[in-house]
Design an enzyme around this catalytic site. Structure first.
Site, PDB file in Angstrom:
ATOM      1  N   THR A  40       0.793  -0.988   0.067  1.00  0.00           N
ATOM      2  CA  THR A  40       0.102  -0.183   0.008  1.00  0.00           C
ATOM      3  C   THR A  40       1.123   1.235  -0.031  1.00  0.00           C
ATOM      4  O   THR A  40       1.147   1.837   0.859  1.00  0.00           O
ATOM      5  CB  THR A  40      -0.826  -0.002   1.423  1.00  0.00           C
ATOM      6  OG1 THR A  40      -0.083  -0.036   2.424  1.00  0.00           O
ATOM      7  CG2 THR A  40      -2.076  -1.045   1.114  1.00  0.00           C
ATOM      8  N   LEU A  49       6.254  -6.933  11.046  1.00  0.00           N
ATOM      9  CA  LEU A  49       7.825  -7.168  10.885  1.00  0.00           C
ATOM     10  C   LEU A  49       8.523  -6.335  10.699  1.00  0.00           C
ATOM     11  O   LEU A  49       8.300  -5.141   9.589  1.00  0.00           O
ATOM     12  CB  LEU A  49       7.878  -8.383   9.834  1.00  0.00           C
ATOM     13  CG  LEU A  49       7.593  -8.152   8.623  1.00  0.00           C
ATOM     14  CD1 LEU A  49       8.725  -7.697   7.770  1.00  0.00           C
ATOM     15  CD2 LEU A  49       7.426  -9.492   7.718  1.00  0.00           C
ATOM     16  N   CYS A  64       7.877   2.031   5.049  1.00  0.00           N
ATOM     17  CA  CYS A  64       6.526   2.184   6.057  1.00  0.00           C
ATOM     18  C   CYS A  64       6.380   3.210   6.598  1.00  0.00           C
ATOM     19  O   CYS A  64       5.466   3.872   6.394  1.00  0.00           O
ATOM     20  CB  CYS A  64       6.854   0.804   7.026  1.00  0.00           C
ATOM     21  SG  CYS A  64       6.764  -0.993   6.128  1.00  0.00           S
TER      22      CYS A  64
HETATM   23  C1  UDX Z   1       8.930  -0.476  10.503  1.00  0.00           C
HETATM   24  C2  UDX Z   1       8.410  -1.088  11.905  1.00  0.00           C
HETATM   25  O1  UDX Z   1       9.522  -1.188  12.885  1.00  0.00           O
HETATM   26  C3  UDX Z   1       7.765  -2.397  11.877  1.00  0.00           C
HETATM   27  O2  UDX Z   1       7.173  -2.796  13.273  1.00  0.00           O
HETATM   28  C4  UDX Z   1       6.517  -2.203  10.809  1.00  0.00           C
HETATM   29  O3  UDX Z   1       5.892  -3.371  10.602  1.00  0.00           O
HETATM   30  C5  UDX Z   1       7.326  -1.585   9.405  1.00  0.00           C
HETATM   31  O4  UDX Z   1       7.858  -0.623   9.559  1.00  0.00           O
HETATM   32  P1  UDX Z   1      11.030  -1.125   9.263  1.00  0.00           P
HETATM   33  O5  UDX Z   1      10.543  -0.107   8.287  1.00  0.00           O
HETATM   34  O6  UDX Z   1      11.569  -2.410   8.783  1.00  0.00           O
HETATM   35  O7  UDX Z   1      10.088  -1.693  10.284  1.00  0.00           O
HETATM   36  O8  UDX Z   1      12.376  -0.495  10.134  1.00  0.00           O
HETATM   37  P2  UDX Z   1      12.621  -0.057  11.332  1.00  0.00           P
HETATM   38  O9  UDX Z   1      13.683  -0.765  11.927  1.00  0.00           O
HETATM   39  O10 UDX Z   1      11.367   0.333  12.253  1.00  0.00           O
HETATM   40  O11 UDX Z   1      13.502   1.246  11.139  1.00  0.00           O
HETATM   41  C6  UDX Z   1      12.738   2.534  10.315  1.00  0.00           C
HETATM   42  C7  UDX Z   1      13.615   3.421  10.112  1.00  0.00           C
HETATM   43  O12 UDX Z   1      13.916   4.204  11.465  1.00  0.00           O
HETATM   44  C8  UDX Z   1      15.065   3.218   9.633  1.00  0.00           C
HETATM   45  O13 UDX Z   1      15.419   4.198   8.896  1.00  0.00           O
HETATM   46  C9  UDX Z   1      15.824   3.552  10.925  1.00  0.00           C
HETATM   47  O14 UDX Z   1      17.338   3.944  10.646  1.00  0.00           O
HETATM   48  C10 UDX Z   1      15.192   4.467  11.777  1.00  0.00           C
HETATM   49  N1  UDX Z   1      15.749   4.472  12.970  1.00  0.00           N
HETATM   50  C11 UDX Z   1      15.362   3.405  13.957  1.00  0.00           C
HETATM   51  C12 UDX Z   1      16.150   5.697  13.523  1.00  0.00           C
HETATM   52  O15 UDX Z   1      16.515   6.485  13.052  1.00  0.00           O
HETATM   53  N2  UDX Z   1      16.396   5.457  14.942  1.00  0.00           N
HETATM   54  C13 UDX Z   1      16.057   4.657  15.823  1.00  0.00           C
HETATM   55  O16 UDX Z   1      16.435   4.707  17.040  1.00  0.00           O
HETATM   56  C14 UDX Z   1      15.363   3.673  15.103  1.00  0.00           C
END
Ligand code: UDX
Length: 437
Positions: free
Chosen positions: A85, A150, A264
């Site tokens: 989506t 996830l 996401c």
């Molecule tokens: C996220 C959610 O965690 C997950 O539960 C949902 O299903 C989908 O979206 P994801 O997109 O795989 O998962 O990545 P995530 O690990 O959450 O990181 C997202 C972004 O935040 C990344 O760009 C990461 O670098 C950033 N981030 C994360 C930070 O800048 N600081 C942090 O402390 C944690």
């Protein structure tokens, strides 16, 4: 059980493999022939740790197959909808084309008592609308909303043993017939202690939107603290350590840096604001606009810091960017802050070289104007400044003395605050972090 998984992207491919691992007979369906060919050959069409080994393992059992033919869904008891989506072009809303098409194409293959399970992240109200279509086609079939939480890079473990299962059923009741069916699907994980919560359709949809909004808010909160720390000469990483020791706050997701990206969080908070607006509750989520703005401001801040680091001028400066993926252990470059910064620097006259252990092919498709070099030593050779923008382990482990031998000038910007500033400075580098003195 016999299961179909419709949509074999980051979510569906992993889900299909994991359902087979749990002992079910699974068919994965996708319109993309290339993806299906790769998955059928037990090759992951994208980088996800552990996925290829899992595909290999379950395909030997004969329980997992892939096809482009939706008719293969006939005969399954449970059908998972795992299509994307994305953000709608030119709007904040989610593009529902793929969810609508997948449901529409599945309808003729439904049999009495089938369960359709939505896993995609959708605007609240979608489940009830789709449930209407399902029961119109097959009055004894049911639709459940079962959001997926996830994380890329941990997708296999997160699917097999998630923090929780949420089942959104029409009447919100534990006695709903779909609950027992899903319990059987997830029996292996439930036996491992994963809790599950039964609720109604809109609550289940909102759980996902709320969880991602909270995570995005947590990151933007610490990034706003980084802005204040910069102004006050304080250190945001120590601040995060200290506030994180309060277990009501927690240290996770408090890493200040270049902000969040990926397929996401950015699009989900925008779609959530758009949906709240449609429901007349837009005021409730105006803070998410600020969360988004803080996040985007990180990217401009890094461009400005790089300019300062290079003595006030970007024109002609050779900049090496370490990392193109939106986070480590992924080859996903959707809304990658690293790439967006690299492109900005190039636009402002810098000569940018990007390196990444896994994401270069995807990056080159999105930003063909940047230069990509796979070899790390070659990428940093003669650089006027090095920017660490995605915290892959090999970049965290870099030895400042060794890198110093290769670059043109000893300037490093640590966009994820993961390097030991004292160590890099001791090796003669000008070190800049984000929100650190
Ligand atoms: C996220 C959610 O965690 C997950 O539960 C949902 O299903 C989908 O979206 P994801 O997109 O795989 O998962 O990545 P995530 O690990 O959450 O990181 C997202 C972004 O935040 C990344 O760009 C990461 O670098 C950033 N981030 C994360 C930070 O800048 N600081 C942090 O402390 C944690």
């Amino acid at each position: 059980m016999r299961i179909s998984v419709i949509g074999c992207g980051y979510l569906g491919a992993v889900h299909a493999a994991c359902m087979a691992k749990l002992g079910h007979e699974v068919v994965g369906i996708d319109v993309d022939e290339r993806k299906i060919a790769e998955l059928s050959a037990a090759r992951a069409p994208f980088f996800e740790p552990g996925l290829e080994a899992l595909l290999d393992e379950v395909q030997l059992t004969g329980r997992l197959s892939f096809t482009t033919d939706m008719a293969a869904a006939a005969g399954s008891d449970v059908h998972f909808i795992c299509v994307g989506t994305p953000q709608k072009k030119g709007e904040n809303r989610a593009d529902m084309t793929y969810v609508n098409a997948a449901t529409h194409d599945l309808l003729p293959h439904l049999a009495p008592g089938n369960i359709v399970v939505g896993k995609s992240t959708v605007p609240v109200g979608t489940a009830s609308r789709l449930a209407g279509l399902v029961t119109e086609q097959e009055p004894t079939a049911h639709l459940v909303w079962n959001p997926e939480f996830l994380r890329e890079g941990h997708a296999v473990a997160d699917t097999l043993s998630p923090d929780r299962f949420v089942y959104g059923v029409a009447d919100g009741s534990e006695d709903h017939p779909a609950v027992a069916v899903l319990d059987e699907v997830y029996a292996g994980s439930l036996a491992g202690g994963t809790p599950r919560l039964v609720t109604d359709h809109p609550t289940a949809e909102l759980v996902k939107a709320a969880a991602n909004s909270f995570l995005a808010t947590k990151i933007s909160f610490i990034n706003s603290m980084a802005e204040v720390c910069e102004a006050a000469g304080a250190d945001v990483t120590r601040l995060a350590d200290a506030i994180g020791m309060d277990d009501r706050i927690g240290r996770k997701f408090l890493n200040a840096g270049i902000g969040f990206g990926g397929g996401c969080l950015p699009k989900d908070i925008r779609a959530f604001m758009a949906r709240a607006g449609e429901l007349g509750a837009d005021q409730a989520l105006t803070f998410l606009r600020e969360v988004d703005a803080i996040n985007m401001r990180r990217r401009s801040r890094v461009v400005e810091l790089t300019r300062e680091l290079c003595g006030g001028m970007l024109l002609g400066q050779r900049i090496t960017v370490l990392g193109a993926a939106f986070k480590p252990e992924s080859d996903d470059v959707r809304d990658s802050p690293a790439l967006s910064i690299a492109a900005q620097l190039q636009l402002q006259g810098a000569v940018v070289t990007v390196t990444d252990p896994k994401a270069l092919a995807n990056a080159a498709k999105r930003f063909p104007e940047l230069q990509y070099v796979a070899d790390l030593d070659q990428a940093v050779a003669n650089a006027d400044a090095v920017l660490l923008l995605t915290e892959w382990q090999q970049y965290r482990d870099l030895d400042p003395y060794e890198v110093a031998e290769m670059v043109g000038s000893l300037r490093i910007l640590d966009g994820r605050n993961v390097l030991d500033a004292a160590k890099w400075r001791a090796a003669g580098w000008t070190y800049r972090g984000l929100g650190r003195p």
